[in-house]
Write a protein that holds these residues in place. Structure first.
Motif, PDB file in Angstrom:
ATOM      1  N   MET A 130       0.840  -1.199   0.000  1.00  0.00           N
ATOM      2  CA  MET A 130       0.000   0.000   0.000  1.00  0.00           C
ATOM      3  C   MET A 130       0.881   1.258   0.000  1.00  0.00           C
ATOM      4  O   MET A 130       0.638   2.215  -0.748  1.00  0.00           O
TER       5      MET A 130
ATOM      6  N   ASP B 186       2.490   1.722  -3.438  1.00  0.00           N
ATOM      7  CA  ASP B 186       1.581   2.251  -4.458  1.00  0.00           C
ATOM      8  C   ASP B 186       1.338   3.745  -4.278  1.00  0.00           C
ATOM      9  O   ASP B 186       1.326   4.508  -5.258  1.00  0.00           O
ATOM     10  N   VAL B 187       1.148   4.184  -3.045  1.00  0.00           N
ATOM     11  CA  VAL B 187       0.866   5.600  -2.839  1.00  0.00           C
ATOM     12  C   VAL B 187       2.107   6.440  -3.135  1.00  0.00           C
ATOM     13  O   VAL B 187       2.016   7.590  -3.583  1.00  0.00           O
TER      14      VAL B 187
ATOM     15  N   GLU C 167      -6.440   1.241  -8.030  1.00  0.00           N
ATOM     16  CA  GLU C 167      -7.518   0.827  -7.135  1.00  0.00           C
ATOM     17  C   GLU C 167      -7.924  -0.614  -7.408  1.00  0.00           C
ATOM     18  O   GLU C 167      -8.115  -1.418  -6.493  1.00  0.00           O
TER      19      GLU C 167
ATOM     20  N   SER D 246     -11.765  -0.088  -1.913  1.00  0.00           N
ATOM     21  CA  SER D 246     -10.502   0.640  -1.906  1.00  0.00           C
ATOM     22  C   SER D 246     -10.700   1.890  -2.754  1.00  0.00           C
ATOM     23  O   SER D 246     -11.591   1.950  -3.611  1.00  0.00           O
TER      24      SER D 246
ATOM     25  N   THR E 286      -8.369   5.428  -4.499  1.00  0.00           N
ATOM     26  CA  THR E 286      -7.168   6.245  -4.679  1.00  0.00           C
ATOM     27  C   THR E 286      -7.605   7.659  -4.996  1.00  0.00           C
ATOM     28  O   THR E 286      -8.532   7.877  -5.787  1.00  0.00           O
TER      29      THR E 286
ATOM     30  N   SER F 276      -6.086   4.664   5.762  1.00  0.00           N
ATOM     31  CA  SER F 276      -5.546   5.533   4.720  1.00  0.00           C
ATOM     32  C   SER F 276      -4.029   5.560   4.821  1.00  0.00           C
ATOM     33  O   SER F 276      -3.463   5.611   5.912  1.00  0.00           O
TER      34      SER F 276
ATOM     35  N   LEU G  15      -4.321   6.638  -0.416  1.00  0.00           N
ATOM     36  CA  LEU G  15      -4.904   5.357  -0.826  1.00  0.00           C
ATOM     37  C   LEU G  15      -5.657   4.778   0.370  1.00  0.00           C
ATOM     38  O   LEU G  15      -5.111   4.683   1.468  1.00  0.00           O
TER      39      LEU G  15
END
Length: 746
Positions: A97, A100-101, A170, A179, A181, A250, A267
């Protein structure tokens, strides 16, 4: 039977010569063996059975207890590993996670810093028309709507170029859970991957849900204040009337433009799957898994009330009234791993815990000691049952073997009676012939030869006697010469040993206050292939060396002297005293030359800066030394291991460095320490060496080396020393202002 009686009559009436005595001995031995064996058999029938039963009972009880203790220990180790594995799973999910963010943040930063590379984009406007399911859309803060959305239009069109990343990112989290984004700009708008998954939404112009200012939201504020990736505590996000509230976590991080922070990318991930995993991995009917923050607050727990319950204002477990639970919570908050017994909800548990590094949280596994005890009791009962079966089988086998042995003994006695006479004649006659010949040889006739042709060991013995007379004559002639040569060789070996010991430094620089050094060497033979060395290159630099030459004895000692001299000369002549890699490379090239015997040497050489404590070192295929840090010794290992010197002239070497703090120590040794063997062939091992060093406390270097040498000797016992044992210890105390002046006065 007639033959048997004839033999007995001859034994009674004939004179007791060797043949008769041999016959008597064979027959009496057979009879005596039969009687003894019969007595032992009777004893075995009446008493051994009881002894076996008692021993089996003791063995089953002690074995069951051992099994119980072993399973108990294994269970605890398994719990610790389970806590580590489950925490690792959660950490991997959170790290994905976070990854990805960060990708989303980096993409937004690139767009903001290079606007010339992008065309104006667009996203669905919630305030104008319907929004398809999972389509990127925009929300404006009240102040933007008030002053006009055209004030942020250019930034919106530029930022909309990220929409191709939002939805795929997402969807990478699957369709079975919620989920989202999204990112919020510092100018008051938010672009998200979707508003309500699976719905086509037609907003109302007066819907207050769309007066959304991301800049005041906790996920935005926390990320800006931290200026790094942050995770939120679980919270409920509202979807719509057809979708119930969803609990999410988050993960947020700022993105940047030319002026600094341009906004925050975030995210959201639903916690349902995570909660289910934590619940499903609980052990036993009473098992409880929970997650705690580094502030001691419960984040995830199946409990609805009590000390482990999730509440709006959770208590700090570090302040719990239960001392064991508070202690465990403090360790968990520090990111430690461990296991402690605790009492929660009136039950006794074992608490295994492990950190979740990405979030700074910790996972705890509570397993009821009642569940553990029931498993141990089942294992103990099973073991006892198996031991009972073993005792029954052992008694049956014993009786069978006893009967077979009695039958075999009776058969052998009968055979012995009938073969004893022939064996006696065949055995005695050559002995008489040999006795006559030996008598003549003993009188001084060393030229006498025995002529015996029996085709067995007696003939071989006669041949040996003949060879012995020849060798005895030669031995008498050469005895004086051999004795003189041995005495000369022993004297030369003693001189060589003294020369070798004289080449090793014995002045341990006790006048220096910055450090304490001591070394020792015990050769496996008169002389050995190990060596150590230490010397000051100037007032502030001390060089230490330890090495192990292949082979033993005089050849190894000669190659040792060559290696020692080569290394020291190259160090003293080095243009750059800190470039130990070059010194070792040149030494390797020199030792490879004219090395017809293909000998080699492993080397560890280092230089200590007596002012800063910096230790520059090179390991040329030698055993890893141990370094003391914070009172504990650890092995100094590297992924890349260099080749020993004297093998490959083109070998390359790399230097490393570390800083010794005052009071810390480095311990060097050769493989004669860790590979010292006991009578059973077991090795002393690196693990035992490390344990021995770690229990020495504040002893000085000489005492520490003496303790290690004593422990090696105790372990080896009566086993012969198979290799040279060499050790060197160096403890750094730090530079002292008057140390140089004091050393000069001394």
């Amino acid at each position: 039977m007639g033959e048997f009686l004839r033999v007995l009559r001859k034994m009674v009436h004939e004179q007791p010569n060797i043949r008769t005595r041999l016959l008597r001995l064979l027959i009496l031995s057979s009879l005596l063996s039969a009687m003894v064996f019969a007595g032992l058999s009777f004893y075995g029938m009446t008493f051994v059975r009881k002894d076996i039963a008692d021993m089996g009972t003791q063995l089953s009880e002690s074995g069951a207890e051992y099994t119980k203790q072993y399973i108990n220990k294994t269970s605890k180790d398994t719990l610790a590993e389970l806590a580590k594995a489950e925490a690792g799973y959660i950490d991997r999910e959170m790290s994905l996670m976070q990854h990805d963010v960060q990708i989303l943040s980096e993409a937004l930063t690139w767009i903001q810093l290079h606007p010339e590379n992008f065309l104006p984009g667009n996203v669905f406007d919630l305030y104008n028309g319907k929004v398809p399911p999972t389509a990127p859309c925009i929300l404006y803060s009240p102040d933007v709507r008030k002053r006009g959305i055209e004030t942020v239009q250019k930034e919106v069109e530029l930022s909309a170029n990220i929409k191709g990343t939002l939805v795929p990112m997402e969807k990478s989290y699957g369709n079975d859970s919620y989920s989202a984004t999204y990112f919020g700009s510092k100018h008051g708008f938010l672009i998200c991957s979707s508003v309500f998954p699976g719905d086509e939404y037609s907003p109302l112009s007066d819907d207050p849900a769309f007066d959304y200012d991301p800049r005041v939201r906790p996920w935005y504020v926390n990320a800006v204040n931290a200026n790094k990736v942050v995770f939120s505590l679980p919270y409920l996000t509202i979807l719509n009337e057809e979708h119930s509230d969803v609990e999410v976590i988050s993960c947020s991080v700022p993105y940047y433009d030319a002026e600094g922070i341009a906004g925050v990318a975030s995210l959201d991930m639903a916690t349902k799957k995570l909660r289910q995993y934590i619940h499903d991995t609980a052990i036993g009917e009473k098992g409880i898994n929970f997650v705690m923050t580094n502030e001691g607050k419960i984040v995830f727990s199946p409990m609805q009330e009590g000390v482990l319950a999730e509440t709006d204002q959770p208590q700090d477990l570090r302040q719990s009234e239960v001392a064991e639970l508070a202690q465990a919570a403090r360790q968990m908050a520090k990111g430690e791993r461990g296991m402690l017994p605790v009492e929660v909800y009136g039950e006794k548990y074992m608490l295994a815990f492990a950190p979740i590094p990405t979030m700074g949280w910790s996972l705890g596994l509570l397993v009821s000691q009642e569940d553990i005890s029931s498993s141990l009791q089942e294992s103990q009962n099973y073991f006892m049952g198996q031991m009972d079966n073993f005792k029954e089988n052992l008694q049956r086998e014993y009786l069978f073997l006893l009967q077979a042995a009695l039958l075999a003994l009776l058969i052998m006695i009968v055979i012995m009676f009938f073969m004893s006479e022939r064996l006696s004649d065949r055995f005695v006659q050559p002995i008489k012939q040999m006795a006559d010949g030996v008598r003549e040889i003993a009188s001084g006739n060393l030229d006498k030869k025995l002529e015996i042709k029996t085709g067995d060991e007696i003939e071989h013995l006669a041949v040996c006697f003949n060879a012995m007379t020849d060798e005895l004559k030669a031995y008498i002639e050469n005895l004086s010469q051999v004795t003189a040569e041995k005495e000369k060789a022993a004297a030369e070996l003693s001189v060589a040993k003294n020369i070798q010991l004289g080449a090793l430094p014995q002045d341990f620089l006790t006048s220096r206050q910055e450090f304490q050094i001591y070394a020792s060497m015990d050769a496996a033979k008169g002389v050995g292939g190990d060596f150590y060395d230490f010397y000051l290159t100037d007032e502030n630099h001390l060089v230490i060396t330890i090495a192990d030459v292949s082979g033993k004895g005089i050849p190894a000692a000669l190659y040792m002297m060559r290696a020692k001299t080569t290394l020291k000369n190259l160090v003293l002549m080095a243009k750059d005293p800190d470039d130990f890699a070059a010194v070792v490379m040149l030494a390797n090239q020199e030792l490879c030359r004219e090395n017809e015997e293909m000998m080699f040497v492993t080397v560890f050489i280092a230089q200590l800066d007596l002012v800063t404590g910096e230790l520059i070192y090179v390991n040329g295929g030698h055993n890893p030394p141990l370094v003391q840090e914070n009172g504990r010794f650890r092995y100094l290992r590297h992924k890349k291991k260099h080749m020993m010197l004297g093998v490959n002239e083109e070998g390359m070497y790399e230097s490393h460095s570390l800083v010794l703090q005052p009071g810390e120590m480095i311990f060097l040794y050769t493989d004669g320490v860790t590979e010292a063997m006991n009578e059973a062939g077991g090795m002393y091992s690196e693990e035992r060496l490390q344990e021995t060093l770690n229990v020495q406390g504040e002893k000085n270097v000489r005492e520490i080396l003496a303790a290690v040498r004593q422990d090696v000797g105790v372990y080896a016992g009566e086993a012969e020393q198979s290799d040279d044992i060499t050790m060197l210890g160096l403890k750094f105390y730090g530079y002292k202002k008057n140390s140089r002046e004091d050393s000069r006065k001394l």
